[in-house]
Design a protein around this motif. Structure first.
Motif, PDB file in Angstrom:
ATOM      1  N   SER A   1       0.825  -1.211   0.000  1.00 11.28           N
ATOM      2  CA  SER A   1       0.000   0.000   0.000  1.00 11.28           C
ATOM      3  C   SER A   1       0.860   1.261   0.000  1.00 11.28           C
ATOM      4  N   GLY A   2       2.142   1.132   0.302  1.00 10.47           N
ATOM      5  CA  GLY A   2       3.047   2.276   0.297  1.00 10.47           C
ATOM      6  C   GLY A   2       3.598   2.635  -1.070  1.00 10.47           C
ATOM      7  N   ARG A   3       3.304   1.821  -2.078  1.00  7.20           N
ATOM      8  CA  ARG A   3       3.803   2.130  -3.428  1.00  7.20           C
ATOM      9  C   ARG A   3       3.263   3.473  -3.903  1.00  7.20           C
ATOM     10  N   GLY A   4       4.166   4.286  -4.458  1.00  5.46           N
ATOM     11  CA  GLY A   4       3.765   5.581  -4.975  1.00  5.46           C
ATOM     12  C   GLY A   4       3.563   6.639  -3.898  1.00  5.46           C
ATOM     13  N   THR A   5       3.973   6.351  -2.664  1.00  3.13           N
ATOM     14  CA  THR A   5       3.823   7.303  -1.560  1.00  3.13           C
ATOM     15  C   THR A   5       5.198   7.678  -1.021  1.00  3.13           C
ATOM     16  N   VAL A   6       5.192   8.492   0.005  1.00  2.00           N
ATOM     17  CA  VAL A   6       6.446   8.883   0.645  1.00  2.00           C
ATOM     18  C   VAL A   6       7.160   7.665   1.249  1.00  2.00           C
ATOM     19  N   LEU A   7       6.426   6.627   1.606  1.00  5.20           N
ATOM     20  CA  LEU A   7       7.072   5.419   2.128  1.00  5.20           C
ATOM     21  C   LEU A   7       8.002   4.812   1.087  1.00  5.20           C
ATOM     22  N   GLU A   8       7.531   4.762  -0.148  1.00  2.00           N
ATOM     23  CA  GLU A   8       8.372   4.248  -1.220  1.00  2.00           C
ATOM     24  C   GLU A   8       9.524   5.209  -1.501  1.00  2.00           C
ATOM     25  N   ALA A   9       9.237   6.496  -1.534  1.00  3.34           N
ATOM     26  CA  ALA A   9      10.269   7.493  -1.847  1.00  3.34           C
ATOM     27  C   ALA A   9      11.412   7.466  -0.843  1.00  3.34           C
ATOM     28  N   LEU A  10      11.102   7.202   0.430  1.00  2.40           N
ATOM     29  CA  LEU A  10      12.140   7.182   1.464  1.00  2.40           C
ATOM     30  C   LEU A  10      12.561   5.772   1.852  1.00  2.40           C
ATOM     31  N   ASN A  11      12.032   4.773   1.156  1.00  2.24           N
ATOM     32  CA  ASN A  11      12.402   3.371   1.363  1.00  2.24           C
ATOM     33  C   ASN A  11      12.075   2.887   2.783  1.00  2.24           C
ATOM     34  N   ILE A  12      10.884   3.250   3.261  1.00  2.00           N
ATOM     35  CA  ILE A  12      10.407   2.808   4.570  1.00  2.00           C
ATOM     36  C   ILE A  12       9.684   1.487   4.384  1.00  2.00           C
ATOM     37  N   LYS A  13      10.092   0.483   5.159  1.00  2.00           N
ATOM     38  CA  LYS A  13       9.489  -0.851   5.083  1.00  2.00           C
ATOM     39  C   LYS A  13       8.959  -1.253   6.449  1.00  2.00           C
TER      40      LYS A  13
END
Length: 150
Positions: A15-27
């Motif tokens: 669900s983090g794809r395309g969000t700030v989670l993806e941009a900052l590589n938060i898993k």
């Protein structure tokens, strides 16, 4: 970790794809009612102008785990969790390495949740401590459920 826990983490991370989670590589690495944990490597996109971890990135990481921790306690088909207030104490500078943020509950009310968030580095040195209040609100009719997204 059991298969149900692995599937939940996979759905949350998807669900983090395309969000700030993806941009900052938060898993997300752990998700339960007792605690939510995420990892984030420190790279060039996480640094402020003089080459140290930007405090705002730590705050973003803290609010991410706190908000997702609230999602573990609500009916996500009907409700959403939004950061309402956050404070952070930046205890140690970092230039590189890996961070791990862990959110644990302080208060779980009907309309607000309060979370303690501790961010440590790969040597388990405390980098930042934060307290985050999350608002629990009714989902609008067209709101996207992060557990169904992806």
């Amino acid at each position: 970790m059991d298969a149900e826990q692995q599937e939940l983490l996979a759905r949350l991370n998807a669900s983090g794809r395309g969000t700030v989670l993806e941009a900052l590589n938060i898993k997300l690495v752990e998700a339960s009612k007792e605690r939510v944990a995420a990892s984030m490597p420190i790279g060039p996109n996480h640094l402020q102008l003089v080459g140290y971890l930007h405090g705002g990135v730590s705050v973003l990481l803290a609010e991410t785990v706190a908000s997702l921790a609230s999602v573990m306690h609500i009916d996500s088909a009907r409700q959403m969790a939004f950061g309402l207030e956050i404070n952070a104490n930046h205890l140690r500078p970092k230039r590189d390495g890996e961070l791990r943020a862990v959110a644990t509950p302080i208060h779980l009310g009907r309309s607000t949740h309060v979370w303690d968030v501790r961010i440590s580095d790969e040597r388990e040195k405390l980098i930042c401590v934060s307290r985050c209040t999350v608002a629990v609100v009714d989902r609008p009719p067209d709101g996207g459920d992060p557990l169904l997204k992806g």
